[in-house]
Design an enzyme around this catalytic site. Sequence first.
Site, PDB file in Angstrom:
ATOM      1  N   HIS A 147     -13.181  38.151   9.056  1.00  0.00           N
ATOM      2  CA  HIS A 147     -13.584  36.818   8.598  1.00  0.00           C
ATOM      3  C   HIS A 147     -14.878  36.851   7.787  1.00  0.00           C
ATOM      4  O   HIS A 147     -15.095  36.000   6.932  1.00  0.00           O
ATOM      5  CB  HIS A 147     -13.668  35.859   9.794  1.00  0.00           C
ATOM      6  CG  HIS A 147     -12.318  35.505  10.332  1.00  0.00           C
ATOM      7  ND1 HIS A 147     -11.833  34.225  10.362  1.00  0.00           N
ATOM      8  CD2 HIS A 147     -11.319  36.296  10.823  1.00  0.00           C
ATOM      9  CE1 HIS A 147     -10.595  34.228  10.855  1.00  0.00           C
ATOM     10  NE2 HIS A 147     -10.276  35.478  11.155  1.00  0.00           N
ATOM     11  N   ASP A 148     -15.735  37.810   8.055  1.00  0.00           N
ATOM     12  CA  ASP A 148     -16.925  37.957   7.209  1.00  0.00           C
ATOM     13  C   ASP A 148     -16.541  38.583   5.866  1.00  0.00           C
ATOM     14  O   ASP A 148     -16.878  38.063   4.806  1.00  0.00           O
ATOM     15  CB  ASP A 148     -17.971  38.841   7.918  1.00  0.00           C
ATOM     16  CG  ASP A 148     -19.315  38.834   7.188  1.00  0.00           C
ATOM     17  OD1 ASP A 148     -19.696  37.769   6.667  1.00  0.00           O
ATOM     18  OD2 ASP A 148     -19.979  39.891   7.146  1.00  0.00           O
TER      19      ASP A 148
END
Length: 377
Positions: A74-75
Amino acid sequence: MLFKAFLLVVSLALAVTAVPPHVKRAACSNGRSANDARCCVWFDVLDDIQADEGLFEGGQCVEEAHESLRLTFHDAIAFSPTQGYVSELTILFVPYLLIVIVGHSGGGADGSIIAHSDEELKDPANNGVDEIIEKLRPLAIKHNVSFGDFIQFAGAVGVSNCMGGPRLQFLAGRSNDSTAAPAGLVPKPEDPIDQILDRMADAGFSANELVDLLASHSVAAQDTIDPTIQGHPFDSTPSTFDSQFFVETLLKGTSFPGNGSNVGEAESPYPGEFRLLSDQVIARDSRTACEWQSFITDHDAMVSKFTAAMAKMAVLGQDVNSLVDCSEVIPTPATLATKVAVIPAGLSLDDIEASCSETPFPTISVAPGAETSVAAV
Ligand code: HEM
Ligand SMILES: *[C@@H]1O[C@H](CO)[C@@H](O)[C@H](O)[C@H]1NC(C)=O
Ligand SMILES: *[C@@H]1O[C@H](CO)[C@@H](O)[C@H](O)[C@H]1NC(C)=O
Ligand SMILES: *[C@@H]1O[C@H](CO)[C@@H](O)[C@H](O)[C@H]1NC(C)=O
């Protein structure tokens, strides 16, 4: 005599040049050493997160390990070379700036999901990563390492705690400076598959590499798609990085484990198991089905391809030449006793929705015993 002296000089010279330039290792805490002094801090972080009272509760493949692995995605995936923050004004008045600005939409694996969590958590695709963000944030600050480095390190150590898992590459040195990534770059399970494949391709990943990355879902459970059944796993072995996930997602779906159909959910094959709609579709799509099926009998390929794709993901938006290789700090995972997936007890090969047109579905055995069911983790 002269000749002997000459030989001596030559062999001495050879001995000196034969000494590898990096033979001198940096001394780290507790008698450990590293190829680069900048890696030493990661041994201390390792001790901290692997401690009995630490994040991973004594080096286990616990929920925090799964969540840390999810956070690496997700980063990092919030990186787009094609979608820039380009205002119409910029386009009108400074056309040459376009080239500079396009390519900076989302900084990739830069820690922005922690640094700018208030902004990035507004994206519904990031539902459920809030808890792990607040567990990682104080640890990164305590050890004075960047959020971007810390996320990739925690994910790599977390998945190394899962039996059969990979030993991922870990490069350190990401800047702590980042800007919030715009919403819409992280795939959601209800997104149409064309959109998911396009988004991954935009970030630099082929359809097969998406499948490779999804080996991560072999150590996964959900909390947010159906909040009434938190912790329900995607396969029968959520603490083991094995091939079960790839066979169980191909079984015919028969029911929902919790409160009916939710957005992003598909029917699963036996009680308690949760199936993500995107996993259901990716397992069956002609562009991804053969890679998917191939991992059912080839755990080694699953691990090595996952390792390669993760190495690529972990440096999205980063200048690799400015990072230092601290992979030696990542623990070596325990190995699996058996590497071929089985059909869960109570089901049979007839329940498989074989979807690869190139290769017949492999003949695998059925686990003995009463019908499988799985509890929350
Ligand atoms: C099409 C791409 C993907 C979609 C749509 C997707 C979606 C999801 C969703 C909805 C969950 C459940 C979250 C919750 O309710 O708690 C989940 C869990 C998870 N995902 Fe993905 N994912 C994708 C790709 C990836 C990739 C590439 C990774 C690689 C690191 C990853 C790692 C994980 C892990 C480890 C979990 C389990 C988290 C836990 O057990 O707490 N996912 N994913
Ligand atoms: C990274 O930035 C945060 C603020 O977003 C700060 O609290 C933290 O100390 C910084 N860490 C390092 C290593 O500079
Ligand atoms: C934290 O790291 C930065 C460099 O990233 C350094 O300048 C600073 O002195 C460090 N702070 C402490 C307290 O070690
Ligand atoms: C289950 O879903 C129904 C709607 O389909 C809803 O009315 C009900 O509140 C839900 N139950 C729980 C426990 O969330």
